[in-house]
Write a protein that holds these residues in place. Structure first.
Motif, PDB file in Angstrom:
ATOM      1  N   PRO A 119      -5.994  -8.705   5.516  1.00 37.87           N
ATOM      2  CA  PRO A 119      -5.056  -9.978   4.587  1.00 37.87           C
ATOM      3  C   PRO A 119      -5.801 -11.106   5.594  1.00 37.87           C
ATOM      4  O   PRO A 119      -7.004 -11.499   6.462  1.00 37.87           O
ATOM      5  CB  PRO A 119      -4.392  -9.689   5.737  1.00 37.87           C
ATOM      6  CG  PRO A 119      -5.235  -8.790   6.949  1.00 37.87           C
ATOM      7  CD  PRO A 119      -6.257  -8.188   5.969  1.00 37.87           C
ATOM      8  N   THR A 168       2.058  -6.916   4.228  1.00 39.34           N
ATOM      9  CA  THR A 168       0.948  -6.266   4.668  1.00 39.34           C
ATOM     10  C   THR A 168       0.538  -4.752   4.955  1.00 39.34           C
ATOM     11  O   THR A 168       1.930  -4.048   4.860  1.00 39.34           O
ATOM     12  CB  THR A 168      -0.006  -7.116   5.846  1.00 39.34           C
ATOM     13  OG1 THR A 168       0.973  -6.466   6.897  1.00 39.34           O
ATOM     14  CG2 THR A 168      -0.811  -8.446   5.959  1.00 39.34           C
ATOM     15  N   ASN A 209      -4.435  -6.147   3.495  1.00 34.62           N
ATOM     16  CA  ASN A 209      -3.280  -6.751   2.730  1.00 34.62           C
ATOM     17  C   ASN A 209      -3.050  -5.637   1.438  1.00 34.62           C
ATOM     18  O   ASN A 209      -3.241  -4.610   1.629  1.00 34.62           O
ATOM     19  CB  ASN A 209      -3.390  -7.858   1.675  1.00 34.62           C
ATOM     20  CG  ASN A 209      -5.086  -7.653   1.019  1.00 34.62           C
ATOM     21  OD1 ASN A 209      -5.419  -6.626   0.516  1.00 34.62           O
ATOM     22  ND2 ASN A 209      -6.064  -8.393   0.839  1.00 34.62           N
TER      23      ASN A 209
END
Length: 153
Positions: free
Chosen positions: A111, A146, A105
């Motif tokens: 993420p 991301t 992320n």
């Protein structure tokens, strides 16, 4: 104290610890990103062939034919699932594993599943692969917030 090694001591590793902040992470180059695309396409083709052979085996034994539209839908779901499964479980696809990159992320951490899902569905947008021209981040990176960073140098 003795000079003998402790047999119960945990093993030592040469693996470098993760950086302390997202600023320490290095974004993957365009060349590595392109290599990821090619390698993952080959990986997807392997998965698709296995699924197609399975469907053909079922169709030949039962006599039921899979309609073309359903086959196309299955192919699209395979494409999305390939990325969702690998990136959600491992943080990387086989292509990223080979090239030494990983999905993180924006803060540099793992993420969320929703971000991985967003990345994967964004790849289905027509001409998304061309969104890398002039930028290291494609639409699937920007929309899901991301990055793809180097794990090995």
């Amino acid at each position: 104290m003795s000079n003998f090694a402790n047999p119960y001591e945990p093993p030592k590793s040469d693996v470098v610890a993760l950086p302390d902040s997202a600023m320490d992470l290095i974004d993957a180059s365009s060349g590595r990103r392109f290599a990821n695309l090619l390698l993952d396409y080959v990986g997807f083709l392997v998965v698709a062939v296995v699924v197609a052979l399975g469907l053909e085996l079922v169709a030949s034994t039962t006599g039921v034919r899979v309609p073309t539209k359903l086959t196309q839908l299955i192919g699209m779901l395979e494409w999305i699932s390939y990325y969702v499964v690998f990136e959600a479980l491992l943080g990387r696809t086989p292509g990223k594993l080979i090239t030494g990159t990983r999905v993180v992320n924006l803060a540099g951490g793992r993420p969320r599943f929703t971000q991985i899902l967003g990345r994967s569905f964004a790849r289905a947008v027509p001409f998304e692969a061309f969104s890398f021209f002039g930028s290291r981040a494609g639409w699937h990176d920007r929309w899901s917030r991301t990055r793809v960073v180097l794990v090995r140098r």
